[in-house]
Design an enzyme around this catalytic site. Structure first.
Site, short mmCIF file in Angstrom:
data_model
loop_
_atom_site.label_atom_id
_atom_site.label_comp_id
_atom_site.label_asym_id
_atom_site.label_seq_id
_atom_site.Cartn_x
_atom_site.Cartn_y
_atom_site.Cartn_z
N SER A 277 0.65 -1.26 -0.22
CA SER A 277 0.12 -0.09 0.07
C SER A 277 1.01 1.29 0.11
CB SER A 277 -0.99 -0.13 1.16
OG SER A 277 -1.88 -1.09 1.26
N HIS B 105 -15.36 -0.01 2.51
CA HIS B 105 -15.48 1.04 3.22
C HIS B 105 -16.31 2.08 2.75
CE1 HIS B 105 -11.17 -0.33 3.28
NE2 HIS B 105 -10.95 0.41 4.30
N CYS C 195 -7.66 1.99 1.36
CA CYS C 195 -8.93 1.28 0.80
C CYS C 195 -8.37 0.71 -0.53
CB CYS C 195 -10.10 2.24 0.49
SG CYS C 195 -11.32 1.27 -0.57
#
Lengths: 379, 648
Positions: free
Chosen positions: B327, B370, B383
């Site tokens: 991420s 989310h 997300c």
């Protein structure tokens, strides 16, 4: 054949003989020997005691011996020739069985106070013997085969014994000395021509029989010949000595590097520098000037000998002097040729310079005989 | 005078003639000898003189002192230590064996060492000095000197030898030196003659290797006279060499030590970079090793321990480790989409917990989804679906281009070994590399830093520094050469839209400081030191559908080497970025729990003068942090010693 055949009265008597010595020869010998002592001093790195001292002592003793021999009439020595030869010959046979080994060769008899080489004694004994032989022989028969065979056997027998030790250098010297006396005595040139042809044949034989069970020489002797023929092939091995010797000589240049300044010598690049290769140090430190001067001194010694022989009407005396001078010359010629890369390395010292007691004494005994012949020459 | 009756005038004439002939021949030979003398000594003299000089003179090299390596503040990292050694010369010793046996009573020597020394001394020429013992203590060394009368031929000597006082802290960055090997000489057309000196040491890896030319210096020479056996007789002339140049790194040794200690037993890497000029402040890879072992010649058993360790202590993970950035890559995808104009910071994406493309279902890490997500929340709550969506809109080529612009997928020219290029894939790359067309699934994987994307901690730090500054910051490791500051190149602006950057910054702020931020437990409360960042958790295995059905196994239950990598990138202070940091903890689990706390501690240490102040931490954590900091095996600033860890 006895000494009565001379007019004894006309020969100098007692201490007056000293005045009749060949003094230039004495001076020249002393000069060359001094150069040798000087060089030994330098080679030992400035230490007198290492070699120079003993060499000086031997030379002193030799000089005294020379004077004593010179005082004794030459006809006595002529009569002693046969005995001297016989003794030397027997000792050579003895040394074959009892001699002490040094560097793989039997050459020495230990006398306790010094080591004695019978081959050295044979040098002057052979010359004496041959001179006496031709003195006895009717000149008309000189070239007859039988009378040529006798001196050839007299020469070859000890030569073979010395060769068996094995000592190639000394045997070669004996052969040459014998030949020189025979030549001077007047043996027909045809014989010499024949021998020369034979030598060529032998040389061919030496090379063709190499590696077979019948090879003439030891392997190390073959190696020496190979090395001579092409020293560059093995510059760090067998060719090393020859190359380094020539570097020492050449780098001496015109006037040399100076006494005790020879780098090749001082830094141990030179082989056997106090014995067979002593000339290289001299040439390195004193250059061409020094080396050539030494050559001139040697030439003068031989010259004075030959003049003395020329003026001596006694056959024994003249032949003796020629023989001693020729022997002396051959040593110089072979040693210098070898050191300068013109001949294979055979163990031949440089007379009066190389360190070694026996050689020095024998040399001076030889010159003592020359002096005796000179003092007691027919007048 | 009465003649010998057999003598005739004829025979006498023959004798004289032959004597003359003989004399003539001798004279000719003497002339030949004289000519030969002249040839050798006059004509060839110059050549032979040269040969004699070559025989006599030998040129020896004097090795120069190697340049020292220091940290940015001048703290020594690589030193030249006095190496006290004992040398014996057989010639001077007389009975070398007896002397060596006496010596063994004076200095610590094992029976084996003694035997091998005796053997070596006996096997070599009498004048060759043999090193009997090295690296003696000063006490032992002076004992040898004191007992000199009983130890003839033994000489105590002092030489220089490389030593790394900060041992494990800089093993990966600075590397070590070692004796020249055949491999080192390979490919060198004209190797420095110094390399031929026996036991001469050159840099093997790291700064020692890549700055070798600077550190080595130039050899001095001495002309010496040698004899035929090679023994030195005297020195004729001496020309001093030039010592190698000293180097100062950009790294702060204290921060480095803190980072190394903080990483502890983890298999992990930290890179801290100065956002303003690219200076690498810290570049720690754990676990580490002692480079001094290699200088002295590492034993097989020691080497095997290092080789067999599954945490790979010999690898420099900061520059050679290539990890899926996970991420932490999301800023790249977001910026690519923003700059391409396919989204705005306000664009919202609905996250139901997964997204379907071509019949395949791609899951968000949060199974429930989310809901409606914008840029800031997509970062702060990480997300995945948001990025799946925008990535397939912008396309992989634009993402890859942005990745490159931010410093990924390229090799940096810093003097370290085994620097990886990483992988910043695009369509072309896949075609060339795998002979396959790029698929939409590849884009989706790449959008969250998985799939083909690989980057090193250094690249991640550069990326973060570029995001924080908006400039094309380049990493720099060498600060000074010979105490002269090297000019830091001015970093050019990246040309990114400030509004978009602000959005990214805000998102990264929220990651650490927001209520829902993934790294909120690692926030810094000191308002002047606020940290922004991004967590990352990258999978090292594929999660099968069956496994997903059964419930994803938590990392704790997996074997160590199948757990996720934990990552964190960040910068601080938020409003005036000074340092960028990247942390990778191999198989550490989640980025928020395993990597972010380390990043906070290290960046605080870099921003502080000394240990981080407890005031910077949220009050609820202070007690735990205080005891953690106290436990850290930090190097004593005075003695340089690391406390021995006590098992509790």
């Amino acid at each position: 054949m006895s000494f009565l055949e001379y007019r004894v009265k006309q020969a100098p008597v007692g201490l007056r003989k000293v005045l009749y010595l060949n003094w230039p020869l004495v001076v020249l010998l002393t000069a060359v020997a001094s150069v040798g002592i000087l060089m030994l001093h330098s080679i030992a790195g400035g230490e007198f005691d290492v070699w120079a001292k003993r060499q000086a002592q031997v030379f002193g003793a030799g000089l005294v011996l020379m004077f004593i021999i010179a005082m004794i009439p030459i006809w006595f020595w002529r009569n002693m020739a046969g005995i001297a030869y016989l003794v030397a010959f027997l000792l050579l046979i003895l040394v074959e069985f009892m001699g002490e080994t040094n560097m793989g060769a039997q050459r020495w008899i230990n006398l306790g106070f010094m080591q004695f080489q019978p081959s050295e004694m044979m040098k002057f004994s052979l010359v004496m013997m041959l001179a006496a032989y031709y003195d006895w022989l009717d000149p008309k028969r000189i070239s007859r085969p039988l009378y040529v065979l006798i001196p050839v056997l007299l020469t070859v027998a000890p030569t073979v014994l010395v060769l068996m030790q094995p000592n190639l250098g000394t045997s070669l010297m004996l052969l040459l000395a014998g030949a020189a006396v025979m030549f001077a005595a007047g043996v027909s040139l045809w014989y010499f021509g024949g021998v020369l042809a034979l030598v060529v044949a032998v040389i061919v034989g030496v090379f063709t029989l190499r590696g077979t069970p019948w090879q003439f020489l030891h392997d190390y002797q073959y190696t020496r010949i190979d090395t001579f023929l092409n020293p560059g092939a093995d510059p760090l091995g067998a060719g090393y000595n020859i190359i380094q010797a020539q570097i020492a000589l050449g780098s001496g240049g015109w006037s040399g590097k100076g006494y005790m300044q020879g780098t090749q010598s001082r830094l141990n690049f030179l082989p056997e520098k106090h014995t067979d290769f002593i000339f290289t140090t001299l040439a390195e430190e004193f250059g061409f000037v020094g080396a050539f001067s030494l050559l001139v001194l040697y030439a003068l010694i031989i010259g004075f000998c030959l003049v003395a022989a020329f003026r001596n009407r006694d056959r024994f005396s003249a032949l003796l002097i020629v023989g001693v001078a020729a022997n002396f010359f051959f040593y110089i010629a072979v040693n210098l040729s070898m050191v300068m890369g013109m001949a294979p390395v055979v163990g031949v010292p440089l007379p009066l310079l190389s360190y070694g007691g026996s050689a020095m004494l024998v040399l001076l005994v030889g010159f003592g005989l020359v002096q005796s012949a000179h003092v007691h020459r027919p007048r | 005078m009465r003649r010998n009756p057999r003598d005739t005038e004829e025979s006498n004439r023959t004798l004289n003639r032959r004597t003359l002939l003989l004399g003539g021949a001798m004279g000719a030979m003497v002339a030949v000898l004289g000519a030969r003398m002249r040839y050798l000594q006059v004509e060839q003299a110059d050549e032979f003189k040269l040969l004699a000089e070559e025989n006599r003179i030998s040129i020896r090299l004097i090795p120069p002192d190697r340049g020292l390596i220091r940290d940015r503040n001048g703290k020594l990292i690589a030193d030249n230590e006095q190496n006290y050694r004992v040398i014996i010369t057989r010639e001077a010793a007389g009975d070398a064996e007896l002397v060596l046996r006496r010596l063994a009573n004076v200095i610590p020597m094992t029976a084996e060492e003694l035997d091998s020394a005796i053997e070596e001394v006996k096997s070599l020429s009498a004048f060759v000095p043999v090193t009997v013992a090295e690296r003696l203590s000063w006490q032992d060394f002076s004992k040898v000197a004191l007992n000199a009368p009983a130890l003839p031929g033994v000489t105590p000597e002092v030489g220089l030898s490389r030593q790394y006082p900060l041992d494990t802290d800089f093993a990966h960055v600075v590397g070590y030196v070692g004796p020249v090997s055949d491999k080192d000489l390979e490919g060198l057309a004209t190797p420095d003659p110094l390399l031929r000196i026996p036991k001469f040491q050159i840099g093997k890896i790291g700064v020692e290797k890549w700055m070798e030319d600077t550190l080595r210096g130039a050899a001095g020479t001495k002309r010496i006279e040698v004899n035929s056996a090679g023994r030195v007789m005297r020195e004729l002339e001496r020309q001093e060499g030039e010592a190698g140049a000293d180097i100062r790194l950009t790294i702060d040794a204290d921060v480095q030590n803190f980072a190394q200690a903080r990483l502890g037993e983890e298999s992990a890497a930290v890179v801290v970079m100065d956002v303003t000029n690219g200076d690498i402040i810290c570049c720690a890879s754990a676990p580490s090793f002692d480079p001094n072992l290699f200088v002295r010649g590492i034993s097989h058993s020691d080497y095997n321990v290092l080789m067999e360790d599954d945490h790979r202590p010999l690898a420099n993970k900061t520059v050679s480790g290539a990890y899926p950035p996970g991420s932490t890559f999301k800023m790249v995808t977001a910026l690519a989409a923003l700059e391409a104009g396919v989204i705005t910071p306000e664009t919202r994406v609905r996250c139901p917990g997964y997204i379907e493309y071509g019949g395949r279902r791609f899951h968000c890490w949060k199974r429930g989804g989310h809901g409606s997500v914008g840029l800031v929340r997509s970062l702060s709550e990480s997300c995945d679906v948001y990025y799946y969506d925008i990535a397939q809109k912008v396309g992989i080529d634009k993402i890859a281009e942005m990745g490159r612009r931010l410093g990924l997928g390229q090799r940096y020219e810093i003097p370290m070994s085994a620097i990886t290029e990483g992988i910043m894939p695009n369509k072309q790359w896949k075609l060339e590399r795998h002979k396959q067309d790029w698929r939409i699934g590849d884009t989706i994987n790449a959008s969250i830093g998985q799939g083909y994307v690989l980057s090193s901690p250094l690249q991640l730090a550069v990326m973060t520094a570029r995001l924080a500054s908006g400039r094309a910051v380049l990493p720099r490791l060498i600060r000074m050469v010979n105490e002269k500051e090297l000019p830091a190149p001015e970093a050019a602006p990246l040309g990114l839209t400030q509004e978009f950057l602000d959005g990214i910054h805000l998102g990264m702020y929220e990651v650490v400081n927001g209520e829902q931020g993934t790294a909120k437990s690692s926030r810094i409360v000191d308002p002047t030191l606020i940290m922004a960042g991004k967590t990352g958790t990258s999978q090292v295995r594929n999660i099968t559908a069956a496994e997903r059905e059964a419930g994803v196994i938590s990392n704790d239950q997996l074997p160590w080497n199948r757990r996720d990598h934990a990552l964190f990138v960040g910068y601080a202070p938020y409003d005036a970025p000074r340092y960028a940091i990247s942390v990778v903890v191999e198989h550490g689990g989640g980025g928020s729990t395993a990597a972010a706390p380390i990043a906070r501690d290290v960046i605080l240490r870099a921003l502080s003068d000394g240990l981080p102040s407890l005031e910077a931490y949220p009050s609820s954590q202070r007690g735990r942090i205080e005891s953690m900091l106290k436990e850290l095996p930090l190097r004593d600033p005075v003695t340089g010693m690391v406390p021995v860890k006590t098992q509790t």
